[in-house]
Design a protein around this motif. Structure first.
Motif, PDB file in Angstrom:
ATOM      1  N   UNK A  58       0.804  -1.107   0.088  1.00 38.62           N
ATOM      2  CA  UNK A  58      -0.174   0.024  -0.117  1.00 38.62           C
ATOM      3  C   UNK A  58       0.931   1.366   0.167  1.00 38.62           C
ATOM      4  N   UNK A  59       1.947   1.073   0.705  1.00 40.00           N
ATOM      5  CA  UNK A  59       2.706   2.536   0.801  1.00 40.00           C
ATOM      6  C   UNK A  59       3.580   2.537  -0.323  1.00 40.00           C
ATOM      7  N   UNK A  60       3.875   1.542  -1.253  1.00 42.15           N
ATOM      8  CA  UNK A  60       4.631   1.435  -2.327  1.00 42.15           C
ATOM      9  C   UNK A  60       3.698   2.036  -3.509  1.00 42.15           C
ATOM     10  N   UNK A  61       2.629   1.593  -3.503  1.00 46.32           N
ATOM     11  CA  UNK A  61       1.444   2.038  -4.276  1.00 46.32           C
ATOM     12  C   UNK A  61       0.431   1.034  -4.858  1.00 46.32           C
ATOM     13  N   UNK A  62       0.837  -0.457  -4.492  1.00 47.59           N
ATOM     14  CA  UNK A  62       0.199  -1.363  -5.313  1.00 47.59           C
ATOM     15  C   UNK A  62      -1.170  -1.616  -4.262  1.00 47.59           C
ATOM     16  N   UNK A  63      -2.197  -0.817  -4.196  1.00 45.25           N
ATOM     17  CA  UNK A  63      -3.175  -1.034  -3.188  1.00 45.25           C
ATOM     18  C   UNK A  63      -4.174  -2.064  -3.456  1.00 45.25           C
ATOM     19  N   UNK A  64      -4.298  -2.637  -4.647  1.00 44.89           N
ATOM     20  CA  UNK A  64      -5.362  -3.608  -4.993  1.00 44.89           C
ATOM     21  C   UNK A  64      -4.655  -4.997  -4.405  1.00 44.89           C
ATOM     22  N   UNK A  65      -3.379  -5.131  -4.626  1.00 45.83           N
ATOM     23  CA  UNK A  65      -2.512  -6.311  -4.010  1.00 45.83           C
ATOM     24  C   UNK A  65      -2.831  -6.303  -2.571  1.00 45.83           C
ATOM     25  N   UNK A  66      -2.519  -5.087  -2.029  1.00 40.16           N
ATOM     26  CA  UNK A  66      -2.668  -5.188  -0.380  1.00 40.16           C
ATOM     27  C   UNK A  66      -4.056  -5.421   0.062  1.00 40.16           C
ATOM     28  N   UNK A  67      -5.265  -5.132  -0.754  1.00 36.91           N
ATOM     29  CA  UNK A  67      -6.315  -5.632  -0.433  1.00 36.91           C
ATOM     30  C   UNK A  67      -6.551  -7.096  -0.533  1.00 36.91           C
ATOM     31  N   UNK A  68      -6.098  -7.835  -1.292  1.00 35.39           N
ATOM     32  CA  UNK A  68      -5.901  -9.130  -1.671  1.00 35.39           C
ATOM     33  C   UNK A  68      -5.283  -9.748  -0.053  1.00 35.39           C
ATOM     34  N   UNK A  69      -4.296  -9.025   0.211  1.00 34.48           N
ATOM     35  CA  UNK A  69      -3.483  -9.671   1.448  1.00 34.48           C
ATOM     36  C   UNK A  69      -4.242  -9.530   2.402  1.00 34.48           C
ATOM     37  N   UNK A  70      -4.888  -8.267   2.731  1.00 32.41           N
ATOM     38  CA  UNK A  70      -5.896  -7.961   3.934  1.00 32.41           C
ATOM     39  C   UNK A  70      -7.048  -9.289   4.112  1.00 32.41           C
ATOM     40  N   UNK A  71      -7.451  -9.414   2.755  1.00 31.93           N
ATOM     41  CA  UNK A  71      -8.614 -10.240   2.778  1.00 31.93           C
ATOM     42  C   UNK A  71      -8.010 -11.901   3.096  1.00 31.93           C
ATOM     43  N   UNK A  72      -6.955 -12.160   2.620  1.00 29.29           N
ATOM     44  CA  UNK A  72      -6.511 -13.456   3.197  1.00 29.29           C
ATOM     45  C   UNK A  72      -6.364 -13.510   4.706  1.00 29.29           C
ATOM     46  N   UNK A  73      -6.140 -12.536   5.314  1.00 24.88           N
ATOM     47  CA  UNK A  73      -6.025 -12.407   6.835  1.00 24.88           C
ATOM     48  C   UNK A  73      -7.308 -12.489   7.423  1.00 24.88           C
TER      49      UNK A  73
END
Length: 398
Positions: A312-327
């Motif tokens: 998210x801080x680097x700028x890949x927000x969509x991937x960050x959401x996928x990781x949040x959803x795994x957790x």
């Protein structure tokens, strides 16, 4: 502190926890030379784990108070001060925590050197790696929560310097664990380095390390009811059946998100349930119900959230959401459905960390890193170096 006294106590504790490997009857009889033996390796390592466990459980209590996870409901005036946000002014609890964390770091560093001298191949010794890793994680308790810190009675250094020192320890221990072919120790070192790199804002490095942690992995600090030293003191001081010195902070039990989240288990008996003070409502945390309940040190969920924050801080927000959803899926929670913007996703990541890492001594550093308004009004954002260190360390300019 003197070599003989500390390592003697370490060895004495370890011997009590083991099956009398050195037939030691009295810790005063443990001489420095007794520790320079292959027979002392296992007791020394047990002592390292024990000192870390003491420091960690104490930090969970104290950081829970200053970080807004717990509220004081008992009779310790010093706990009420910490909960009020007193850290850089004289703080008994800050002093005590500093001493136990400094001891854990010193014992781990010293024991790893002693163990290295007794094993056949130090560069491939799992015992050396394990001792170093405990020391690395003890660094977080200092760097996350103190305005500055010292190592082995040295000068005051910044939290970033402590994180860099931890990063170096984890890199060295990773090499040793890899040579020893010990996958669990490798994951401990990688998880620690990922956390250190996140705190140093090396987001690419933190992400790349965190990716290496497999799903399902977890490392716990182990406690027992055998002795006071071995107790999980969070359970000792926050449960109805033992002592109600602190309960869940209203920030959690009045928030519908935490009420429904299995990662923040608590029991709210209503406003008539008071602590010993006897004014404040006591809501019991259920994450650590017994003196022998383990406390997570690092986990795959934390690794995914480190990845998510880094992305998210680097700028890949969509991937960050996928990781949040795994957790979230691992806790049987619905997927994040909010805006996919950097600000919104970082806010969600902060929430996920506050739930996933609840009562794991990371709340204060998270509040600072995410610029949480909880710290905005008349609260100290870190603890000052302990008074014992100030009075005994000649490198602090007194």
């Amino acid at each position: 502190m003197h070599n003989r006294r500390i390592l003697g106590a370490v060895l004495a504790f370890a011997v009590a926890a083991c099956s009398n490997p050195l037939d030691v009857q009295n810790e005063q009889d443990v001489l420095d030379t007794n520790l320079d033996s292959p027979n002392a390796v296992a007791p020394l390592l047990n002592g390292v784990a024990g000192d870390y466990g003491v420091a960690y459980a104490n930090a969970v209590d104290i950081i829970g108070l200053i970080g807004g996870e717990l509220i004081h409901t008992g009779s310790f005036p010093s706990w009420r001060e910490v909960e009020a946000g007193i850290g850089t002014r004289p703080s008994t609890e800050g002093d005590n925590m500093y001493n136990s964390v400094s001891r854990a770091i010193w014992v781990a560093d010293t024991a790893s050197t002693r163990i290295a001298a007794q094993v056949k191949v130090a560069s491939a010794s799992p015992e050396v790696a394990e001792a170093m890793i405990y020391g690395g994680f003890a660094h977080f308790l200092l760097a996350d929560n103190y305005c500055s810190g010292t190592i082995k009675a040295g000068p005051a250094i910044t939290p970033d310097s402590l994180y860099r020192r931890a990063q170096s320890i984890f890199t060295q221990s990773l090499g040793i664990a890899t040579a020893a072919n010990k996958s669990d120790l490798r994951y401990r070192a990688i998880a620690g380095r990922a956390r250190a790199r996140l705190m140093l804002k090396d987001y690419a490095g933190a992400r790349d390390d965190a990716k290496l942690i497999p799903g399902g992995w977890r490392w716990n600090a182990i406690y027992s009811s055998n002795s006071t030293r071995e107790n999980n003191t969070v359970a000792t001081l926050t449960t109805t059946l033992i002592r109600r010195e602190a309960g869940v902070n209203p920030r959690f039990y009045n928030d519908a998100r935490y009420k429904l989240d299995p990662r923040t288990p608590f029991l709210n008996r209503g406003d008539t349930a008071k602590g010993p003070d006897p004014i404040r409502q006591f809501v019991e945390q259920l994450k650590y119900p017994q003196r022998g309940t383990p406390i997570p040190v690092a986990s795959w969920q934390e690794a995914r959230l480190i990845e998510a924050e880094a992305d998210a801080r680097i700028g890949d927000v969509a991937l960050a959401v996928d990781l949040v959803n795994l957790v979230r899926a691992s806790a049987v929670l619905s997927a994040y459905a909010g805006p996919v913007t950097q600000a919104a996703v970082l806010s969600q990541i902060q929430f996920e960390r506050s739930a996933e890492l609840w009562l794991q001594a990371q709340s204060l550093s998270d509040l600072r890193r995410f610029s949480d308004p909880f710290l905005a009004t008349r609260r100290d954002k870190c603890f000052e170096i302990g008074q014992l260190e100030w009075t005994s360390n000649p490198n602090l300019g007194h």
